[in-house]
Structure formats: C-alpha cells, structure tokens
Design a protein around this motif. Structure first.
Motif, mmCIF file in Angstrom:
data_model
loop_
_atom_site.group_PDB
_atom_site.id
_atom_site.type_symbol
_atom_site.label_atom_id
_atom_site.label_comp_id
_atom_site.label_asym_id
_atom_site.label_seq_id
_atom_site.Cartn_x
_atom_site.Cartn_y
_atom_site.Cartn_z
ATOM 1 N N VAL A 7 5.598 10.691 -2.650
ATOM 2 C CA VAL A 7 5.595 9.258 -2.974
ATOM 3 C C VAL A 7 4.472 8.963 -3.965
ATOM 4 O O VAL A 7 4.663 8.229 -4.929
ATOM 5 N N THR A 8 3.314 9.565 -3.744
ATOM 6 C CA THR A 8 2.179 9.385 -4.658
ATOM 7 C C THR A 8 2.532 9.850 -6.065
ATOM 8 O O THR A 8 2.217 9.173 -7.052
ATOM 9 N N ARG A 14 4.132 11.977 1.800
ATOM 10 C CA ARG A 14 3.182 11.041 1.187
ATOM 11 C C ARG A 14 2.800 11.512 -0.212
ATOM 12 O O ARG A 14 2.681 10.717 -1.142
ATOM 13 N N LEU A 35 4.924 7.339 -7.628
ATOM 14 C CA LEU A 35 4.200 6.126 -8.017
ATOM 15 C C LEU A 35 3.376 6.364 -9.284
ATOM 16 O O LEU A 35 3.275 5.470 -10.132
ATOM 17 N N HIS A 36 2.819 7.546 -9.404
ATOM 18 C CA HIS A 36 2.050 7.875 -10.613
ATOM 19 C C HIS A 36 2.953 7.832 -11.850
ATOM 20 O O HIS A 36 2.568 7.295 -12.888
ATOM 21 N N CYS A 41 5.471 4.452 2.076
ATOM 22 C CA CYS A 41 5.887 5.723 2.682
ATOM 23 C C CYS A 41 6.754 5.506 3.916
ATOM 24 O O CYS A 41 7.609 6.347 4.227
ATOM 25 N N THR A 89 0.842 -1.187 0.000
ATOM 26 C CA THR A 89 0.000 0.000 0.000
ATOM 27 C C THR A 89 0.882 1.244 0.000
ATOM 28 O O THR A 89 2.087 1.176 0.273
ATOM 29 N N LEU A 90 0.274 2.372 -0.259
ATOM 30 C CA LEU A 90 0.985 3.644 -0.205
ATOM 31 C C LEU A 90 1.560 3.874 1.187
ATOM 32 O O LEU A 90 2.713 4.288 1.340
ATOM 33 N N THR A 91 0.784 3.585 2.207
ATOM 34 C CA THR A 91 1.247 3.763 3.584
ATOM 35 C C THR A 91 2.486 2.925 3.873
ATOM 36 O O THR A 91 3.448 3.414 4.467
ATOM 37 N N HIS A 145 0.179 -1.804 -4.849
ATOM 38 C CA HIS A 145 1.133 -1.500 -5.911
ATOM 39 C C HIS A 145 2.013 -2.712 -6.159
ATOM 40 O O HIS A 145 2.597 -3.268 -5.224
#
Length: 109
Positions: A44-45, A41, A48-49, A34, A29-31, A68
C-alpha cells in the motif's frame, strides 16, 4: 504535469481502489487505508508513493500522522484533454434533438 505518470498510476487496480477510498473520505492515514486493501502495508505504501509521484495524492503531516488526500486536478486535466472534446459533439447533438422535439411539440399545441 507528467501525464505519463498519471496514466501509469491509473493503470493498476490497487491504486484505483486507493483513489476510490480517498474519494470517499479524504485525509486518511496509511493504517486506515490498509484496512480496506487486500495487500501488505508495504505494498500500500508503494502504491501511495506512485500516486504521490503522479500528483494524484497529496500528503499533509498532522503531528506524527501522515494524512493522504486525493488531488483530482490531474484527473480533470485528463478529462479536459481527452474526454471533454469528444463529448462536445454528442452534447450538441442531444441539444439539437431536444430543440427539434420541443419545436414539434409546440407546433402541435
């Protein structure tokens, strides 16, 4: 595949770090990602994009969680186009050397 997007994505050390993290454990996950990054955050988003745009990261929704996953196919395509062909002659030279050395050893015994 847009190879320019892949090279641009790989040019940033933060994005390479994210790929390393996903290689160690895919489906994060994003969390979770991170926790290992020294950036916000939101940063990082954004990284990832860009990795998703380059097709290096695949997204799968599991309920409310966005997971992801590393997609190594574009990396393999770069390897096949830019690295493998240069490696071929070296591997052939090593194989020839091995055969010569083994041939010399067989003649001595």
């Amino acid at each position: 595949m847009d190879i320019d997007k892949v090279f641009k994505a790989l040019a940033d050390p933060g994005r390479r770090r994210l790929l390393d993290l996903l290689h160690q454990e895919s489906g994060q996950t994003l969390t979770a990602l991170c926790e290992h990054m020294d950036m916000t955050r939101q940063a990082v988003t954004q990284h990832l994009h860009q990795l998703e745009e380059a097709n290096l990261v695949a997204i799968i929704w599991q309920g409310r969680e966005k997971l992801h996953y590393l997609n190594a196919v574009p990396l393999h395509e770069i390897y096949a186009r830019w690295i493998e062909k240069f490696e071929h002659s070296r591997l052939g030279a090593l194989q020839d050397l091995k055969m010569k050395l083994e041939g010399e050893d067989n003649e001595k015994t």
